[in-house]
Design a protein around this motif. Sequence first.
Motif, PDB file in Angstrom:
ATOM      1  N   LYS A 142       1.144  -3.167  -3.848  1.00 16.50           N
ATOM      2  CA  LYS A 142       0.728  -3.776  -5.105  1.00 16.50           C
ATOM      3  C   LYS A 142      -0.662  -3.349  -5.558  1.00 16.50           C
ATOM      4  O   LYS A 142      -1.042  -3.600  -6.691  1.00 16.50           O
ATOM      5  N   SER A 143      -1.448  -2.736  -4.682  1.00 10.65           N
ATOM      6  CA  SER A 143      -2.803  -2.359  -5.064  1.00 10.65           C
ATOM      7  C   SER A 143      -3.160  -1.003  -4.471  1.00 10.65           C
ATOM      8  O   SER A 143      -2.631  -0.607  -3.433  1.00 10.65           O
ATOM      9  N   ALA A 144      -4.055  -0.303  -5.170  1.00  7.01           N
ATOM     10  CA  ALA A 144      -4.493   1.011  -4.695  1.00  7.01           C
ATOM     11  C   ALA A 144      -5.332   0.845  -3.430  1.00  7.01           C
ATOM     12  O   ALA A 144      -6.127  -0.090  -3.326  1.00  7.01           O
ATOM     13  N   PRO A 145      -5.152   1.723  -2.460  1.00  4.79           N
ATOM     14  CA  PRO A 145      -5.916   1.585  -1.216  1.00  4.79           C
ATOM     15  C   PRO A 145      -7.401   1.834  -1.446  1.00  4.79           C
ATOM     16  O   PRO A 145      -7.795   2.699  -2.227  1.00  4.79           O
ATOM     17  N   LEU A 146      -8.232   1.055  -0.763  1.00  4.79           N
ATOM     18  CA  LEU A 146      -9.675   1.254  -0.845  1.00  4.79           C
ATOM     19  C   LEU A 146     -10.061   2.500  -0.050  1.00  4.79           C
ATOM     20  O   LEU A 146      -9.472   2.799   0.987  1.00  4.79           O
ATOM     21  N   GLN A 147     -11.076   3.198  -0.527  1.00  3.69           N
ATOM     22  CA  GLN A 147     -11.557   4.406   0.143  1.00  3.69           C
ATOM     23  C   GLN A 147     -13.064   4.316   0.347  1.00  3.69           C
ATOM     24  O   GLN A 147     -13.840   5.041  -0.277  1.00  3.69           O
ATOM     25  N   PRO A 148     -13.513   3.423   1.217  1.00  3.43           N
ATOM     26  CA  PRO A 148     -14.959   3.329   1.475  1.00  3.43           C
ATOM     27  C   PRO A 148     -15.443   4.508   2.313  1.00  3.43           C
ATOM     28  O   PRO A 148     -14.694   5.077   3.122  1.00  3.43           O
ATOM     29  N   HIS A 149     -16.698   4.891   2.095  1.00  3.28           N
ATOM     30  CA  HIS A 149     -17.306   5.984   2.847  1.00  3.28           C
ATOM     31  C   HIS A 149     -18.668   5.543   3.360  1.00  3.28           C
ATOM     32  O   HIS A 149     -19.315   4.647   2.798  1.00  3.28           O
ATOM     33  N   ALA A 150     -19.104   6.180   4.408  1.00  3.44           N
ATOM     34  CA  ALA A 150     -20.373   5.816   5.044  1.00  3.44           C
ATOM     35  C   ALA A 150     -21.518   5.926   4.050  1.00  3.44           C
ATOM     36  O   ALA A 150     -21.620   6.909   3.293  1.00  3.44           O
ATOM     37  N   GLY A 151     -22.392   4.915   4.045  1.00  6.09           N
ATOM     38  CA  GLY A 151     -23.561   4.932   3.182  1.00  6.09           C
ATOM     39  C   GLY A 151     -23.332   4.407   1.783  1.00  6.09           C
ATOM     40  O   GLY A 151     -24.264   4.397   0.976  1.00  6.09           O
ATOM     41  N   GLU A 152     -22.121   3.945   1.473  1.00  7.16           N
ATOM     42  CA  GLU A 152     -21.847   3.389   0.156  1.00  7.16           C
ATOM     43  C   GLU A 152     -22.099   1.882   0.149  1.00  7.16           C
ATOM     44  O   GLU A 152     -21.880   1.203   1.151  1.00  7.16           O
ATOM     45  N   ARG A 153     -22.541   1.378  -1.009  1.00  5.60           N
ATOM     46  CA  ARG A 153     -22.709  -0.065  -1.180  1.00  5.60           C
ATOM     47  C   ARG A 153     -21.482  -0.614  -1.903  1.00  5.60           C
ATOM     48  O   ARG A 153     -21.063  -0.081  -2.921  1.00  5.60           O
ATOM     49  N   ASN A 191      -7.049  -7.807  -0.296  1.00  6.44           N
ATOM     50  CA  ASN A 191      -6.705  -6.861  -1.357  1.00  6.44           C
ATOM     51  C   ASN A 191      -6.736  -7.473  -2.753  1.00  6.44           C
ATOM     52  O   ASN A 191      -6.966  -6.779  -3.744  1.00  6.44           O
ATOM     53  N   LYS A 192      -6.502  -8.792  -2.859  1.00  6.51           N
ATOM     54  CA  LYS A 192      -6.473  -9.430  -4.173  1.00  6.51           C
ATOM     55  C   LYS A 192      -7.855  -9.892  -4.621  1.00  6.51           C
ATOM     56  O   LYS A 192      -7.996 -10.450  -5.714  1.00  6.51           O
TER      57      LYS A 192
END
Length: 789
Positions: A142-153, A191-192
Amino acid sequence: MSLGANLRAMISFALSFVLGVWLLQQQAALPPVALAWYLPVFLPVLYLPRRTHWQRGTRFSLLCLGAVTGGFLYAAWMAEVRLADELPATWQGRDIALRGVVAEMPRLHERGLSFVFDVESVETPQAHVPRHLLLSTYRDEKSAPLQPHAGERWQLTVRLKQPHGTSNPYNFDFEAWALERDLRAVGYVYNKGKNRRIDARVTSGAYTIEHLRETVRTHFQSTLGDAPYSGVLSALAIGDQGSIPPAQWQIFTRTGVNHLMSISGLHITMLAGLAFALTYRLWRRSTRLTLRLPARKAAVLSGFLVALAYALLTGYGVPAQRTVYMLAIVALALWSSRTIAPSQLLAAALFGVSLLDPWAVLSPGFWLSFGAVALIFYITANRVGTRHWLSEYGRVQWAMSIGLIPLLLALFQQLSLVSPAANAFAIPLVSFVVVPLTLLGALLPFDWLLQLAHQAMSLCMIALQWLNDLPVAVWTQHAPPAWSIVLGTGGVLWMLLPAGFPARWLGALMLLPMFAIVPHTPSSGTLRLIIFDVGQGLAVAAQTQNHALLYDAGPDYNGDADSGNRILVPALRGLGIAQLDGLILSHDDIDHTGGAQSVLQAIPTAWISSSLSPEHTILQARQDSHRCVAGQKWNWDGVYFEVLHPAAESYARADIRDNERGCVLRISTGQHSVLLASDIEQGTEQHLLKRYADKLPATLLLVPHHGSKTSSLPAFMQAVHPRYAVFTVGYRNRFHHPHPDVWERYRAAGITLLRSDTDGALVLDMNNTEFSIETYRKTHARYWQHHIN
């Protein structure tokens, strides 16, 4: 004071301090903070006279005692500070909005990513959250996957819980691991919720390093694609050991080269040496530079900075810390034109690691890293004469092969018998070919460097795979008694004395107790039952004088990790259960069969009894499996086993659910018995009441279906009438087992209630007249253990 006395005092102080730190980590509760006021008592010791031998000995002993006390209280203070930053129990499982920074490069798991998150602000009113979290993301449709990366806020909505791990003999302690890394809450991203990236880059030293590490990993992945050993190259370059598949780790462990696939002191020292040599050579060519700073000092500084940079890039684990501290001391000594003994080097590094990370003493890597270097110094320092480099290399390898035996048996209960052969070619190939090519490939824009490094690693793996496939590649055994480890350590040190010392062969005799002294087994007519803490699932081991049975094998956690390879195999091996006479898989649920394949691969098993379909994956390759059927009975060493369910005719009915066809096992020693009821529900309970009412009474009942509301009829409870009822449940499991009504039903009946998430593994011993039960969390209590309110 003489130079020798100063040296002895420094080494003794460091060792005593580390001993105090280690003693604190064995405590069930932290000592009162007020004890720190007693430390000044030891200050006058510094001014005690030391004219006579007795005075010097007294002063030395009191200094060591003060160092032990200081290490103990320092570690206690560090623990107090860290434990104070916790997630309140009332905020577990609730939506909390946060802002913070992705503190480490995310790691891929079966259903998403996991990463460390540093909290900067909490936006949910009145919520309190620890500063550092371990979070996971999970994909859904139901939702796009999150793509966090090192050093991001990021701004995230999370659901958290206090760190809680399983508690079993000879197993990994997740709660200690989380405390060492200051991860005081774990959870997942909801996710919601309102989840969005705020800043693409946070400029901070630690975050910049993690961003750089992730950039290197991404470069490796794009260059090598799905090449089989790309994870190994990533581990060698940036310390990303999580990228190495478990199957490859198993080969490295079985062949004894796993130390090469992480960032070892050898790799860091090699790079520091190259930087030293290159800087020294170039610096000498400039008269102007040499006049401002001698070439030797410039080279020392260059070598140390390169070592520090590489150690930071690779995650700064214990081996890297130890090497950096030792190189720093060497650099200071060379800079100031002083000499320093190898023992001083090692003692200072030991002190430094323990000071910055008091929990490092709980890590196997701490003992193996310092133990290996100590062995090298022991056989090479202060020896007369010189040897050919090849002879010296062989001598060091021999020392590593026998010198680490006590530690390896104590920590892992296994030895690689092919380790000398494997390390003979793997050390030069990996250290002098694979690592340099990998690092050059990370620094330079030439893809062929990484491809060449991968080819070299492939050649190494061919030889390692061949050694791994040998039937005698690994020696596995029980966990030796602590006293035999101490004796064995003395034995290897005696064996490694210089040539000419008399009777060095006596050292080999001192090793024998580690192998020969086996754990005590139950006497005839006695049953030892271990109900493992496997989370939301079930696994029980039954041991008699000469036989062992495993009833269910716990859950599969994420495909690569299951209760078999993470919990059951290490525990059974450590307890001295080298083979199973039988394995019962009660029914086809993943929380009961998930670890079976791992157990069968690691431990010889005579037969399998189950209610599984003959076409089931677990049974397909087995010729020794049969169905469990009511009426099956056997006697092992005066202990009686009987299957009470399912009936033979039930296998012909397709309308019966797997839970209702679960294998129910009764084990009796005469006056006492246990009833293992699997996941049966009320229909099966009624059937058992009609057919086997006289066999249901038991001293201990493994509560059906983890305490689900679909089981535990009042009439069934009354028929069993147990003294103890055990609920095998996972902490805050998604099924909310045990159901409150069921729990209250057992409690109101006056039954002693035990649950695996609260009590850990349960170990009971019973015979015809005696019955005793121990909870692992109580008998092996540590101050950091999570207590469920």
